[in-house]
Design a protein around this motif. Structure first.
Motif, PDB file in Angstrom:
ATOM      1  N   GLU A  11      58.060 -36.267  20.148  1.00 59.56           N
ATOM      2  CA  GLU A  11      57.297 -35.143  20.703  1.00 59.56           C
ATOM      3  C   GLU A  11      56.702 -34.291  19.579  1.00 59.56           C
ATOM      4  OE1 GLU A  11      58.139 -31.311  23.477  1.00 59.56           O
ATOM      5  OE2 GLU A  11      59.432 -33.061  23.786  1.00 59.56           O
ATOM      6  N   ARG A  12      55.504 -33.744  19.860  1.00 66.73           N
ATOM      7  CA  ARG A  12      54.728 -33.057  18.848  1.00 66.73           C
ATOM      8  C   ARG A  12      54.808 -31.545  19.095  1.00 66.73           C
ATOM      9  NH1 ARG A  12      49.347 -31.685  18.401  1.00 66.73           N
ATOM     10  NH2 ARG A  12      48.396 -32.349  16.451  1.00 66.73           N
ATOM     11  N   ASN A  13      55.200 -30.763  18.090  1.00 65.52           N
ATOM     12  CA  ASN A  13      55.264 -29.307  18.248  1.00 65.52           C
ATOM     13  C   ASN A  13      54.441 -28.644  17.154  1.00 65.52           C
ATOM     14  OD1 ASN A  13      57.741 -29.606  20.055  1.00 65.52           O
ATOM     15  ND2 ASN A  13      58.470 -30.444  18.118  1.00 65.52           N
ATOM     16  N   ILE A  14      53.780 -27.544  17.511  1.00 65.02           N
ATOM     17  CA  ILE A  14      53.075 -26.777  16.482  1.00 65.02           C
ATOM     18  C   ILE A  14      53.939 -25.578  16.115  1.00 65.02           C
ATOM     19  CG2 ILE A  14      51.011 -25.410  15.975  1.00 65.02           C
ATOM     20  CD1 ILE A  14      49.528 -27.284  17.980  1.00 65.02           C
ATOM     21  N   ARG A  15      54.246 -25.420  14.845  1.00 66.57           N
ATOM     22  CA  ARG A  15      55.135 -24.349  14.376  1.00 66.57           C
ATOM     23  C   ARG A  15      54.492 -23.596  13.227  1.00 66.57           C
ATOM     24  NH1 ARG A  15      58.793 -24.834  18.452  1.00 66.57           N
ATOM     25  NH2 ARG A  15      59.862 -26.835  18.433  1.00 66.57           N
ATOM     26  N   ASP A  16      54.770 -22.299  13.181  1.00 60.03           N
ATOM     27  CA  ASP A  16      54.424 -21.567  11.972  1.00 60.03           C
ATOM     28  C   ASP A  16      55.339 -22.082  10.854  1.00 60.03           C
ATOM     29  OD1 ASP A  16      52.810 -18.950  11.202  1.00 60.03           O
ATOM     30  OD2 ASP A  16      54.700 -18.988  10.064  1.00 60.03           O
ATOM     31  N   LYS A  17      54.837 -22.069   9.629  1.00 65.30           N
ATOM     32  CA  LYS A  17      55.690 -22.660   8.578  1.00 65.30           C
ATOM     33  C   LYS A  17      56.931 -21.802   8.309  1.00 65.30           C
ATOM     34  CE  LYS A  17      53.483 -20.816   4.431  1.00 65.30           C
ATOM     35  NZ  LYS A  17      52.733 -21.081   3.223  1.00 65.30           N
TER      36      LYS A  17
END
Ligand code: ADP
Ligand code: MG
Length: 398
Positions: free
Chosen positions: A280-286
């Motif tokens: 699964e693909r998640n977008i996260r702040d670094k």
């Protein structure tokens, strides 16, 4: 200093030794990718048309055992070349001796022959790879002039490049080598600015010297791909299970300080729980990467920010993918970036170096949208580091 090329010498009636890079991938004796053969055609056809008597040399794979020798034969390459040229390519399954010499003597103007894999000479004591002086002199004795067009081995001094050159009065570049010099060598020396370098891929340790050199030469250096995570860690972020090189943390600190006005890092990342194409693909702040996730690609904000830099650039040097582009789900960053550079190809000269980066843009069908895609993996890295490559240094200056 500009190098001599095949355009600068007489070819008619002369025996032209040419080192090509026909190290093509093979599977069960079949060529699986003929790109390198096709890429060499312009220089070969130029020489034949000018009336040269052409003798081709190349290596193919590594030869350490008798079995390697049987497997790594250039016979199928000679056959494929013959199809492309529409003329006979005389193949001699030896690297020296009577059969080779007889075939050379039989050449007429416009004829072409090829000898067997130069690395067959490695079986009895690394004669090719160790640049055995006797071997270089022998090969040189077969020709009147030497054309080096093999960039992929230019970072190595072997008998079939430097060894021959050392024994030859005229040594020139073919069109492929000329193009590498123009786009990589000349850019490193005297770039059209702003120059933006984009360094990604797997490991910081592979590219330390390139990062240092480009911090020196470029106006901006974007650090991306897996190697960015070592820098994020150095900036004090938690990076979960992302690839990091703990022993390169000090170096990352040093480079962050050294490049504080030039280095460009990301803001957000695409993460996954597993290194898997279906993960699964998640977008996260670094600054918010969960401890059980790893960075697989750049995030959308990061990509937009890279766009701002390349939009203003005159020259872009790109080495190393932005993410795990082999998995379609994590290829968006690399693909989006490649597409952006393709869209900018009127205003920006884009130079792509590195085996995987080249493979990525070819896979995306964008290869013809860039000024230059380097044909050498290791050689392009060393050239980008600003090193003198022996296979280029041995070519005579204009
Ligand atoms: P090049 O051959 O263009 O110089 P490298 O060999 O340095 O590039 O790196 C290419 C590899 O880096 C690719 O196989 C790609 O999957 C991998 N890579 C890029 N980003 C990541 C990432 N975030 N995590 C793991 N691997 C990555
Ligand atoms: Mg690679």
């Amino acid at each position: 200093m500009a190098k001599k090329t095949v355009r600068d010498i007489d070819l008619k009636g002369r025996r032209v030794l040419m080192r090509v890079d026909f190290n093509v991938p093979m599977m069960d004796g079949e060529i699986t990718d003929e790109n390198r053969i096709v890429a060499a055609l312009p220089t070969i056809e130029y020489i034949l048309k000018a009336g040269g008597r052409l003798i081709l040399l190349s290596h193919l794979g590594r030869v350490k055992t008798e079995e390697d020798k049987l497997k790594n034969t250039l016979a199928p390459v000679a056959q494929r070349l013959s199809t492309h040229l529409g003329q006979d390519v005389v193949f001699v399954p030896e690297t020296r001796g009577k059969a080779v010499e007889t075939a050379v003597q039989a050449l007429n103007d416009g004829d072409v022959m090829m000898i067997e894999n130069t690395r067959h000479e490695d079986l009895k004591g690394k004669k090719e790879s160790g640049n055995d002086p006797e071997l270089g002199a022998y090969w040189a004795s077969l020709g009147d002039v030497f054309v080096n067009d093999a960039f992929g081995t230019a970072h190595r001094a072997h008998a079939s490049n430097v060894g021959i050159a050392n024994n030859m009065k005229e040594v020139v570049a073919g069109f492929l080598l000329e193009k590498e010099i123009k786009f990589i060598g000349d850019t490193i020396e005297n770039p059209e600015r702003p120059l933006v370098a984009v360094l990604g891929g797997a490991k910081v340790s592979d590219k330390i010297n390139v990062i240092k050199k480009l911090l020196d030469v470029a106006d901006y250096v974007i650090i991306t791909g897996a190697m960015a995570y070592t820098f994020y860690l150095a900036q004090g972020h938690e990076v979960g299970t992302s690839l990091v090189e703990a022993d390169k943390l000090d170096l990352a600190h040093e480079l962050l300080a050294l490049g504080k006005d030039k280095l460009v890092l990301g803001q957000d990342v695409v993460t996954a729980k597993d290194f898997d194409k279906d993960s699964e693909r998640n977008i996260r702040d670094k600054s918010a990467i969960p401890s059980d996730e790893m960075g697989m690609d750049v995030g959308p904000k990061t990509l937009e920010n890279y766009f701002k830099y390349v939009e203003k650039a005159k020259t872009v040097i790109w080495n190393g993918p932005l993410g795990v582009f082999e998995f379609p789900r994590f290829a968006e960053g690399t693909k989006g970036f490649a597409q952006k550079l393709a869209d900018l190809n009127e205003s920006v000269t884009t130079i792509i170096g590195g085996g995987d980066s080249a493979a990525a843009v070819i896979q995306f069908g964008l290869a013809d949208q860039f000024a230059h895609i380097s044909t050498g993996g290791g050689a392009s890295l060393e050239y980008l580091e600003g090193k003198v490559l022996p296979g280029i240094a041995c070519v005579h200056d204009k």
